[in-house]
Design an enzyme around this catalytic site. Structure first.
Site, short mmCIF file in Angstrom:
data_model
loop_
_atom_site.label_atom_id
_atom_site.label_comp_id
_atom_site.label_asym_id
_atom_site.label_seq_id
_atom_site.Cartn_x
_atom_site.Cartn_y
_atom_site.Cartn_z
N PHE A 170 -29.71 -34.66 0.85
CA PHE A 170 -28.94 -34.26 -0.34
C PHE A 170 -27.43 -34.26 -0.11
CE2 PHE A 170 -28.08 -29.86 0.98
CZ PHE A 170 -29.08 -29.66 1.92
N PHE A 184 -34.89 -19.36 4.15
CA PHE A 184 -33.57 -19.92 3.94
C PHE A 184 -33.40 -21.02 4.99
CE2 PHE A 184 -29.00 -20.40 4.37
CZ PHE A 184 -28.70 -20.69 3.06
N THR A 185 -32.69 -22.08 4.62
CA THR A 185 -32.61 -23.29 5.45
C THR A 185 -32.28 -22.99 6.92
OG1 THR A 185 -30.37 -23.54 4.61
CG2 THR A 185 -32.06 -24.87 3.57
N LYS A 227 -20.24 -14.44 2.04
CA LYS A 227 -20.79 -14.13 0.71
C LYS A 227 -20.30 -12.74 0.27
CE LYS A 227 -23.21 -17.82 2.07
NZ LYS A 227 -24.48 -17.78 2.74
N ASP A 258 -31.83 -9.97 6.35
CA ASP A 258 -30.78 -10.94 6.02
C ASP A 258 -29.95 -10.30 4.91
OD1 ASP A 258 -29.15 -12.93 5.01
OD2 ASP A 258 -30.63 -14.53 5.29
N ARG A 291 -30.82 -28.76 -6.62
CA ARG A 291 -31.84 -28.12 -5.79
C ARG A 291 -33.19 -28.56 -6.33
NH1 ARG A 291 -30.14 -27.47 -1.18
NH2 ARG A 291 -29.02 -25.63 -0.53
N TYR A 340 -7.66 -11.27 23.75
CA TYR A 340 -8.94 -11.90 24.04
C TYR A 340 -10.07 -10.87 24.06
CZ TYR A 340 -12.51 -14.87 25.97
OH TYR A 340 -13.66 -15.58 26.12
C1 LIG Z 1 -25.37 -18.61 3.67
C2 LIG Z 1 -26.60 -17.95 4.10
C3 LIG Z 1 -27.01 -17.91 5.44
C4 LIG Z 1 -26.28 -18.66 6.54
O1 LIG Z 1 -24.99 -18.22 6.70
P1 LIG Z 1 -23.77 -19.19 7.15
O2 LIG Z 1 -22.61 -18.26 7.15
O3 LIG Z 1 -23.67 -20.28 6.11
O4 LIG Z 1 -24.08 -19.71 8.49
C5 LIG Z 1 -28.14 -17.19 5.77
N1 LIG Z 1 -28.87 -16.57 4.83
C6 LIG Z 1 -28.54 -16.62 3.53
C7 LIG Z 1 -29.38 -15.91 2.54
C8 LIG Z 1 -27.40 -17.30 3.12
O5 LIG Z 1 -27.09 -17.35 1.82
#
Ligand SMILES: *Cc1c(COP(=O)(O)O)cnc(C)c1O
Length: 478
Positions: free
Chosen positions: A469, A144-145, A278, A235, A402, A92
């Site tokens: 979407f 970014f969303t 990613k 980011d 998109r 843990y």
């Molecule tokens: C995917 C992504 C995120 C968010 O990450 P999650 O692991 O999906 O929560 C943030 N910024 C960028 C540029 C991304 O491509």
């Protein structure tokens, strides 16, 4: 000016066709285990997409032959990463895998302090909560969303300060992820530096189509923000892909390794959020990295509330081990050259076929320009949504819309937003598909392009209230 453009074009084509000193970008791995996928008939696909309401998000993955919906969590782990899974220390507290992860982040990215999170948005939540106050402004190189949503939930307002070229699908600027320093300084002067908790700087800007920022631009941004005492939060989801583009296209960096460039980028920033699904090729995971001890202390306090103890933050020990190994693999020059090389290979072939694609080709996917692909369809007939479903029917290749569907409606007037960019994204997972798969994708897009005049568009028959979407349903117009 024309001369510049030709030179820029030549620069891009050089990247895509003649990698330095090497004959090709061929995959630096061999395949040891396979996951069978099933070929379907056109009739089966026709039925499947109708059942899915012509929305690729509603298809079952079993009905998909080549899945280019996203590169998030869909990459192939190496044998070493899988071996790391067996070394999971699921204590843990104080798991040895956490310390391995921390060491990898310090070594490859140079950040001092690490807070693991379940994925990127977990890190975005924490950094937004500890740095943003009500009424603050957060400038960034395109939104970014999830990033923007967390900034807003914390009481902040996102302001886009990316260069104008990023919004033009036919502009060949090699670093479309660059920050417009005039826009940034104008904002600082307008609202005051004390209202800007940090600049949100993304590498390989996702929503612009995987477009890189140059080190020259980042250095200038650093200089400007330091003058006003504003930190930069990075980011870093696709930092290795961005570093590769700098190595290929920015003067002074051709002889630097991707590993060195990654480090130089990170060293110009104060902290970072990472979606490890990613670049570092794990199926789930992420982290927040910081250099400031006081901020780290706050973040470590908050992660306990929302994610888990500060030595696992929502990840299993085994996942942290696979991530530590994936970070090292993500900056290896053979790997990154093949990864971006494969995306550019598909993009170059489609470009040569005369198919309208966003230029320059991004690092994680090829974006089809549906407005030019289907010029006879107005945005009311959802050209990108239509195109994604036609490609699926043709070959079983799954892509993503998109465009106007993703953009949603105006909250006040209730009308559709009609975005400049009406795109279909073919996103390439890392180490998953072969060159032959890329040829299938190319042939299929080409086949749909040849028959584009016969395509009639769609009408929406079900529309969910939020993020439509994902779940909207459509019917074919006759
Ligand atoms: C995917 C992504 C995120 C968010 O990450 P999650 O692991 O999906 O929560 C943030 N910024 C960028 C540029 C991304 O491509």
């Amino acid at each position: 000016m024309i001369g510049d453009i030709i030179e820029i074009r030549a620069g891009i084509l050089r990247t895509m066709t003649t990698p330095k000193k090497r004959r090709s970008w061929a995959e630096p791995f061999k395949i040891k285990m396979v996951e069978p996928v099933f070929m379907t008939t056109r009739e089966q696909r026709q039925k499947a997409i109708e059942e899915a309401g012509f929305n690729t998000f509603l298809l079952r993955s079993e009905d998909v032959y080549i899945d280019l919906l996203t590169d998030s969590g869909t990459s192939a782990m190496s044998d070493r990463q899988w071996a790391g899974i067996l070394l999971g220390d699921e204590a843990y507290a104080g798991s040895r895998n956490f310390y391995n992860l921390e060491e990898a982040i310090q070594k490859y990215y140079g950040y001092k302090y690490v807070v693991p999170t379940h994925q990127g948005r977990g890190a975005e939540h924490i950094i937004s909560r500890i740095m943003i106050k009500d009424g603050d402004y957060i400038p960034g190189n395109m939104y970014f969303t999830t990033t923007k949503l967390h900034q807003e939930l914390a009481g902040g307002r996102f302001v886009d300060v990316i260069i104008d070229e990023a919004h033009d699908p036919d502009n060949w600027h090699p670093f479309k992820g660059n920050i417009d320093l005039d826009k940034l300084e104008a904002l600082i002067k307008k609202v005051g530096a004390e209202k800007i908790p940090y600049v949100a700087m993304a590498t390989a800007v996702n929503m612009a189509g995987g477009q890189p920022i140059s080190l020259e631009n980042l250095k200038a941004t650093r200089e400007l923000t330091q003058k006003y005492g504003i930190p930069i939060i990075h980011d870093m989801t696709r930092v290795a892909e961005n570093a590769y583009m700098i190595q290929q296209n920015e003067d002074g960096y051709h002889d630097k390794s991707v590993e060195e460039i990654v480090r130089e980028i990170c060293d110009l920033t104060d902290g970072a959020t990472m979606s490890a699904k990613k670049d570092p090729m794990v199926n789930i995971g992420g982290f927040l990295a910081l250099n400031d001890e006081k901020l780290f202390d706050e973040a470590r306090n908050m992660v306990v509330i929302y994610e888990g103890l500060h030595t696992y933050g929502g990840m299993a020990g085994r996942d942290m081990e696979a991530l530590a190994i994936g970070i090292a693999e993500s900056v290896q020059s053979d790997h990154i050259r093949a990864r971006v090389g494969q995306v550019h290979y598909l993009g170059r072939r489609l470009t040569e076929d005369g198919v309208p694609v966003v230029q320059p080709i991004g690092t994680h996917g090829v974006f089809l320009n549906a407005k030019r692909f289907l010029p006879h369809l107005s945005q009311d007939k959802f050209p990108a949504q239509t195109l994604a479903s036609e490609i699926y029917i043709d070959s079983g290749v799954r892509s993503m819309e998109r465009g106007v569907v993703s953009a949603g409606r105006d909250a006040e007037t209730g009308d559709h937003h009609y975005p400049e960019l009406e795109l279909v994204r073919l996103t390439i997972p890392r180490r998953v598909y072969t060159m032959a798969h890329m040829h299938v994708v190319e042939e299929s897009v080409q086949a749909v392009y040849e028959n584009r005049d016969k395509i009639k568009g769609l009408e929406m028959i079900y529309e969910p209230k939020h993020l439509r979407f994902f779940q909207a349903r459509f019917r074919k117009l006759s």
